[in-house]
Design a protein around this motif. Structure first.
Motif, PDB file in Angstrom:
ATOM      1  N   UNK A 169       0.774  -1.214   0.073  1.00 32.96           N
ATOM      2  CA  UNK A 169      -0.011   0.111  -0.054  1.00 32.96           C
ATOM      3  C   UNK A 169       0.891   1.097   0.055  1.00 32.96           C
ATOM      4  N   UNK A 170       2.123   1.349   0.014  1.00 32.41           N
ATOM      5  CA  UNK A 170       2.952   2.304  -0.211  1.00 32.41           C
ATOM      6  C   UNK A 170       3.611   2.767   1.134  1.00 32.41           C
ATOM      7  N   UNK A 171       3.064   2.352   2.293  1.00 34.39           N
ATOM      8  CA  UNK A 171       3.625   2.872   3.415  1.00 34.39           C
ATOM      9  C   UNK A 171       4.897   2.076   3.828  1.00 34.39           C
ATOM     10  N   UNK A 172       6.069   2.648   4.393  1.00 39.44           N
ATOM     11  CA  UNK A 172       7.099   1.739   4.754  1.00 39.44           C
ATOM     12  C   UNK A 172       6.743   0.482   5.717  1.00 39.44           C
ATOM     13  N   UNK A 173       7.259  -0.460   5.328  1.00 36.35           N
ATOM     14  CA  UNK A 173       7.083  -1.976   5.988  1.00 36.35           C
ATOM     15  C   UNK A 173       8.126  -2.322   6.689  1.00 36.35           C
ATOM     16  N   UNK A 209      10.249   6.469   3.229  1.00 35.50           N
ATOM     17  CA  UNK A 209       9.039   7.180   3.173  1.00 35.50           C
ATOM     18  C   UNK A 209       8.148   6.463   2.290  1.00 35.50           C
ATOM     19  N   UNK A 210       6.878   6.796   2.536  1.00 36.07           N
ATOM     20  CA  UNK A 210       5.636   6.346   1.585  1.00 36.07           C
ATOM     21  C   UNK A 210       5.938   6.605   0.150  1.00 36.07           C
ATOM     22  N   UNK A 211       5.686   5.729  -0.742  1.00 31.54           N
ATOM     23  CA  UNK A 211       5.636   6.161  -2.183  1.00 31.54           C
ATOM     24  C   UNK A 211       4.418   5.699  -2.884  1.00 31.54           C
ATOM     25  N   UNK A 212       4.370   5.608  -4.349  1.00 26.84           N
ATOM     26  CA  UNK A 212       3.279   5.492  -5.109  1.00 26.84           C
ATOM     27  C   UNK A 212       2.623   3.951  -5.085  1.00 26.84           C
ATOM     28  N   UNK A 213       3.293   3.013  -4.330  1.00 27.27           N
ATOM     29  CA  UNK A 213       2.710   1.764  -4.418  1.00 27.27           C
ATOM     30  C   UNK A 213       1.322   1.729  -4.289  1.00 27.27           C
ATOM     31  N   UNK A 214       0.500   2.390  -3.209  1.00 24.87           N
ATOM     32  CA  UNK A 214      -0.736   2.486  -3.069  1.00 24.87           C
ATOM     33  C   UNK A 214      -1.618   2.732  -4.529  1.00 24.87           C
TER      34      UNK A 214
END
Length: 308
Positions: free
Chosen positions: A239-243, A251-256
Motif C-alpha cells: 500500500x506504499x507505506x514503509x513496511x 518514506x511512503x511512495x506510489x505503491x498505493x
C-alpha cells in the motif's frame, strides 16, 4: 565469442594441424539467432540475441535447471519480466533472488530485456517487444535449450502489465501468470504511462497512440481480464507505506495507486472465472525486497501450473 570469430579460430587451428573443439552452428529461428553466449554463474547463460523485430541485438539471461543437459527436455519454462525506467532485466538475478529461489525448480527460467519503457508491446511507432518475446524468443528457447509447451510468466511493475497482457492476448500460451506491484489498469492513464515515457525521452503517442484509444484498450490488463478465465493468476501489491522490509527512515511512495489497480484487475479476472490468488500485504513500498518475497510466495502456484 561471436560465432563468426569462433569459426575463424577453428579454421586457423585446422590449418596448423590442430584439432579444435567443434564449432556449433548459429541458432536460427525465423531469422533470429544467438550471436553471443557466455556462462554466467553456476546455472546461468548470458545471451545476445539478434532480433528481427527489434532490429538489433538484445540481452537475455537463461537459468538452466539442475539436471539440464544438451538435448534434454522438454522442460517447463518460467519467464520473468522486469520493470521500467532504467531497471536492468538482470534485476531479477542481481536483486530479486531469482537464481536462489528457483534453484530447485525443474524448469528453465528466462529473463529477457523488455526495454527501458517498452511496456511489453509492439509500439505504434517503435520497437516490437511483444513480437520479439512471443514470436521470436519463445521458439528460440525451445530450439536451443529444449524448452517445452508448459510456460508461466511473472513480472514486476511494468513487467506485471507485461505478464497479464501476454497471458490475455495469447490464450493458451501461458499456463499461469503473476504480477508483483504491477501496472494493471491504464484507464485514463491513471498509471502515468505517458509521463514515464516523456521522462525517459520517448514520444508518448508512439507507444499506444492517444490515451484510451483502441491500442490502449488492447494493452490494458484491466480491460483484458475477461480473457483470463480459467488461468491461475497471482497478484500481489503493497500500500506504499514503509513496511517490514524497508530500511529505517523510508518514506511512503506510489505503491498505493498500484494497489487500487490490482484490486480492480483481480475483481474483473475473478468475474471472468480466473483462479486469482491475491496477496495485498499492507505496508510495503515499490522496492526489490517485496518483489523477491512475492516471487517466493508465488512460486508454489507457478510450479503447480507448470507441472514442475
Amino acid at each position: 565469442m561471436r560465432a563468426g570469430a569462433a569459426l575463424a579460430v577453428a579454421l586457423a587451428l585446422l590449418a596448423l594441424g590442430c584439432v579444435p573443439a567443434p564449432v556449433l552452428p548459429e541458432t536460427r529461428v525465423d531469422g533470429v539467432r544467438i550471436v553471443e553466449q557466455e556462462r554466467a554463474g553456476e546455472r546461468g547463460q548470458s545471451l545476445s540475441v539478434l532480433s528481427r523485430a527489434l532490429g538489433r541485438e538484445t540481452p537475455v539471461r537463461v537459468l538452466l535447471p539442475r539436471g539440464w543437459t544438451p538435448g534434454s527436455g522438454p522442460w517447463p519454462v518460467l519467464y520473468l519480466l522486469h520493470g521500467c525506467c532504467g531497471a536492468s532485466h538482470l534485476g531479477w538475478v542481481e536483486e530479486g533472488g531469482a537464481e536462489r529461489l528457483t534453484d530447485g525448480l525443474p524448469a528453465i527460467v528466462v529473463v529477457p530485456e523488455g526495454g527501458r519503457v517498452g511496456f511489453y508491446s509492439d509500439w505504434v511507432r517503435g520497437p516490437q517487444w511483444e513480437t520479439f518475446h512471443i514470436e521470436e524468443l519463445i521458439p528460440l528457447i525451445e530450439a536451443e535449450f529444449g524448452a517445452g509447451p508448459d510456460r508461466a510468466v511473472a513480472g514486476l511493475s511494468m513487467g506485471g502489465l507485461g505478464a497479464m497482457v501476454y497471458a490475455a492476448r495469447h490464450p493458451g500460451l501461458f499456463r499461469a501468470a503473476a504480477s508483483f506491484s504491477g501496472v494493471l489498469d491504464t484507464t485514463g492513464d491513471g498509471s502515468g504511462v505517458r509521463r514515464l515515457l516523456r521522462e525517459n525521452g520517448e514520444d508518448p503517442a508512439a507507444l499506444w497512440g492517444e490515451p484510451d484509444g483502441q491500442a490502449w484498450e488492447a494493452h490494458n490488463p484491466a480491460r483484458l481480464a475477461a480473457r483470463l478465465g480459467g488461468v491461475p493468476l497471482y497478484v500481489s501489491c503493497g500500500d506504499g507505506r514503509p513496511g517490514p522490509l524497508d530500511p529505517p527512515g523510508a518514506t511512503a511512495d506510489f505503491e498505493g495507486a498500484l494497489l487500487r489497480q490490482a484490486a480492480v484487475f483481480a475483481e474483473r479476472a475473478r468475474a471472468a472465472g480466473a483462479q486469482v490468488t491475491t496477496d495485498f500485504y499492507g505496508a510495503g513500498t515499490h522496492t526489490w525486497p517485496y518483489w523477491e518475497r512475492a516471487l517466493e510466495r508465488a512460486l508454489p502456484m507457478l510450479r503447480a501450473a507448470l507441472g514442475a
